[in-house]
Design a protein around this motif. Structure first.
Motif, PDB file in Angstrom:
ATOM      1  N   TYR A 177       0.815  -1.218   0.000  1.00  0.00           N
ATOM      2  CA  TYR A 177       0.000   0.000   0.000  1.00  0.00           C
ATOM      3  C   TYR A 177       0.850   1.270   0.000  1.00  0.00           C
ATOM      4  CZ  TYR A 177      -3.988   3.003   1.159  1.00  0.00           C
ATOM      5  OH  TYR A 177      -4.971   3.977   1.139  1.00  0.00           O
ATOM      6  N   TYR A 178       1.909   1.283   0.782  1.00  0.00           N
ATOM      7  CA  TYR A 178       2.741   2.485   0.891  1.00  0.00           C
ATOM      8  C   TYR A 178       3.967   2.462  -0.033  1.00  0.00           C
ATOM      9  CZ  TYR A 178      -0.198   4.172   4.635  1.00  0.00           C
ATOM     10  OH  TYR A 178      -1.276   4.641   5.353  1.00  0.00           O
ATOM     11  N   LEU A 179       3.866   1.676  -1.075  1.00  0.00           N
ATOM     12  CA  LEU A 179       4.877   1.702  -2.138  1.00  0.00           C
ATOM     13  C   LEU A 179       4.159   1.908  -3.479  1.00  0.00           C
ATOM     14  CD1 LEU A 179       7.444  -1.130  -1.266  1.00  0.00           C
ATOM     15  CD2 LEU A 179       7.733   1.343  -1.005  1.00  0.00           C
ATOM     16  N   TYR A 186      -2.563   2.179  -3.324  1.00  0.00           N
ATOM     17  CA  TYR A 186      -2.651   3.474  -2.643  1.00  0.00           C
ATOM     18  C   TYR A 186      -3.477   4.467  -3.461  1.00  0.00           C
ATOM     19  CZ  TYR A 186      -1.188   7.538   0.095  1.00  0.00           C
ATOM     20  OH  TYR A 186      -1.185   8.666   0.893  1.00  0.00           O
ATOM     21  N   ARG A 187      -3.344   4.398  -4.768  1.00  0.00           N
ATOM     22  CA  ARG A 187      -4.102   5.291  -5.649  1.00  0.00           C
ATOM     23  C   ARG A 187      -5.539   4.804  -5.850  1.00  0.00           C
ATOM     24  NH1 ARG A 187       0.929   4.804  -8.084  1.00  0.00           N
ATOM     25  NH2 ARG A 187       0.137   3.179  -9.485  1.00  0.00           N
ATOM     26  N   ARG A 188      -5.738   3.512  -5.684  1.00  0.00           N
ATOM     27  CA  ARG A 188      -7.041   2.916  -5.977  1.00  0.00           C
ATOM     28  C   ARG A 188      -7.985   2.919  -4.776  1.00  0.00           C
ATOM     29  NH1 ARG A 188      -6.410  -2.824  -8.559  1.00  0.00           N
ATOM     30  NH2 ARG A 188      -5.392  -1.522 -10.140  1.00  0.00           N
ATOM     31  N   GLU A 192      -9.756   2.951   4.451  1.00  0.00           N
ATOM     32  CA  GLU A 192     -10.927   2.162   4.849  1.00  0.00           C
ATOM     33  C   GLU A 192     -11.210   1.057   3.838  1.00  0.00           C
ATOM     34  OE1 GLU A 192     -14.413   1.268   7.133  1.00  0.00           O
ATOM     35  OE2 GLU A 192     -12.924   2.815   7.570  1.00  0.00           O
ATOM     36  N   ALA A 193     -11.203   1.406   2.565  1.00  0.00           N
ATOM     37  CA  ALA A 193     -11.501   0.429   1.515  1.00  0.00           C
ATOM     38  C   ALA A 193     -10.397  -0.623   1.414  1.00  0.00           C
ATOM     39  CB  ALA A 193     -11.682   1.141   0.176  1.00  0.00           C
ATOM     40  N   PHE A 194      -9.143  -0.187   1.556  1.00  0.00           N
ATOM     41  CA  PHE A 194      -8.033  -1.142   1.475  1.00  0.00           C
ATOM     42  C   PHE A 194      -8.106  -2.146   2.618  1.00  0.00           C
ATOM     43  CE2 PHE A 194      -3.540  -2.318   2.360  1.00  0.00           C
ATOM     44  CZ  PHE A 194      -3.301  -3.015   1.180  1.00  0.00           C
TER      45      PHE A 194
END
Length: 362
Positions: A177-179, A186-188, A192-194
């Protein structure tokens, strides 16, 4: 003939004693199976083509023969839980098993450094054994145990009494997520959704383990990833202050995981005895500094610009004061500290609704 009979008796006695520790106390569970990522890997990455390896010094300096593939200087939390539940053994990595090795009756470690719930997590570093593959490996062991014990039903009866320790999800944030330069999440997705994507897949895998006989689950949440030396370096936090955006995302996931545990505990599942506990790795007020861990924002081993220890460098001298061994994984003393919190439940904010000790004896 007398010698053969004597040998048979001795073998039988040895098998009966397998469930007992040297102090004569019976083991609380017959076996422990561990699933997860970097924090629980016992050497499954050793033979993979990946940069996420720890089978070199100064990793493992507490072991007589040196590094084992554990991402710490000694024991993992899995090792300590096996010790506290009186299994009196090191849980072997799946990658080291051969044939119908009877040591699998006491458990197997499937965890893999850099691996996560998502299949592509950590793939920028090379191969790893993601959660779905770990479940597949356990299905293989499930079949082997049935063969050893004389049938699938006998194997399932054995597994129903075992402890299933699942510590996975950290890498899905750190190495996914943080890469955003490697992964699109992260862009998508917002946090909350992730978190919901992860929880949905997590539930699928937990239910698969249930179908393979698992009944006693320890589910460890994502830690305060924004306070790791890795996160501090990645975000240029020279003052040592945590990256609260990352901690907030971890807290969202943990809230969903705890809610899932409540839902699963409230389901009857045909009264099959399934039990789930949650270990809150973002819990505050754990008494970390008061317990002597005064260095909370730096790694004990030299890491240079990377995450892992630089090979064969001398680590810090006051290991007992350090939380982190490298820029992500914990020292052995801190692993013991966390494992003991989860086992004895002395901090109710950390383990819910019961501790591992109670779960093991249920």
């Amino acid at each position: 003939m007398k010698s053969w009979v004597l040998l048979s008796v001795l073998v039988l006695a040895a098998n009966m004693l397998q469930q007992y520790c040297v102090d004569g106390q019976q083991a609380q569970v017959p076996c422990l199976f561990a699933f997860g990522g970097t924090l629980s890997d016992h050497g499954n990455n050793n033979n993979l083509r990946t940069r996420a390896k720890s089978n070199y010094g100064p990793y493992g300096i507490n072991f007589p023969r040196g590094s084992t593939g554990r991402f710490t200087n000694g024991k993992t939390q899995v090792d300590f839980i096996a010790e506290f539940t009186r299994l009196n053994t090191f849980i072997p990595p799946f990658g080291n098993l051969r044939g119908l090795d009877k040591e699998i009756l006491k458990g197997v470690d499937y965890a893999s450094g850099s691996a996560g719930i998502l299949m592509d997590t950590g793939s920028h570093l090379g191969s790893n054994i993601y959660f779905l593959r770990q479940i597949s490996d356990h299905r293989n062991v499930y079949t082997r145990i049935g063969t050893i014990l004389g049938g699938i039903e006998k194997g399932r009866e054995h597994l129903r009494k075992c402890l299933y320790y699942v510590n996975i999800g950290n890498n899905d944030y750190i190495y996914n997520y943080y890469l955003p330069q490697f992964y699109p999440r992260y862009r998508r997705y917002n946090p909350e959704a992730f978190a919901q994507v992860l929880i949905d897949r997590y539930l699928y895998h937990i239910q698969e383990l249930r179908r393979l006989g698992a009944r006693k689950f320890v589910n460890v949440g994502v830690g305060r990833i924004g306070c790791t030396p890795y996160a501090l370096a990645m975000n240029n936090r020279t003052n040592g202050s945590c990256v609260e955006e990352m901690n907030a995302a971890a807290s969202i996931y943990n809230a969903k995981l705890r809610s899932l545990m409540d839902q699963l505990n409230n389901k009857k599942f045909g009264d099959d005895g399934s039990k789930f506990i949650f270990v809150n790795s973002t819990a505050r007020n754990l008494g970390v500094v008061a317990s002597g861990f005064t260095v909370t924002n730096a790694s004990c081993c030299p890491t240079g610009t990377g995450v892992l220890c630089v090979p064969n460098q001398t680590p810090c001298q006051n290991i007992n004061q350090y939380v982190f061994w490298d820029k992500f994984a914990f020292t052995e003393p801190f692993n013991k500290f966390l494992a003991l919190l989860a086992y004895n439940g002395s901090n109710p904010d950390y383990v819910y609704p019961v501790n591992i000790n109670t779960l093991a004896q249920s």
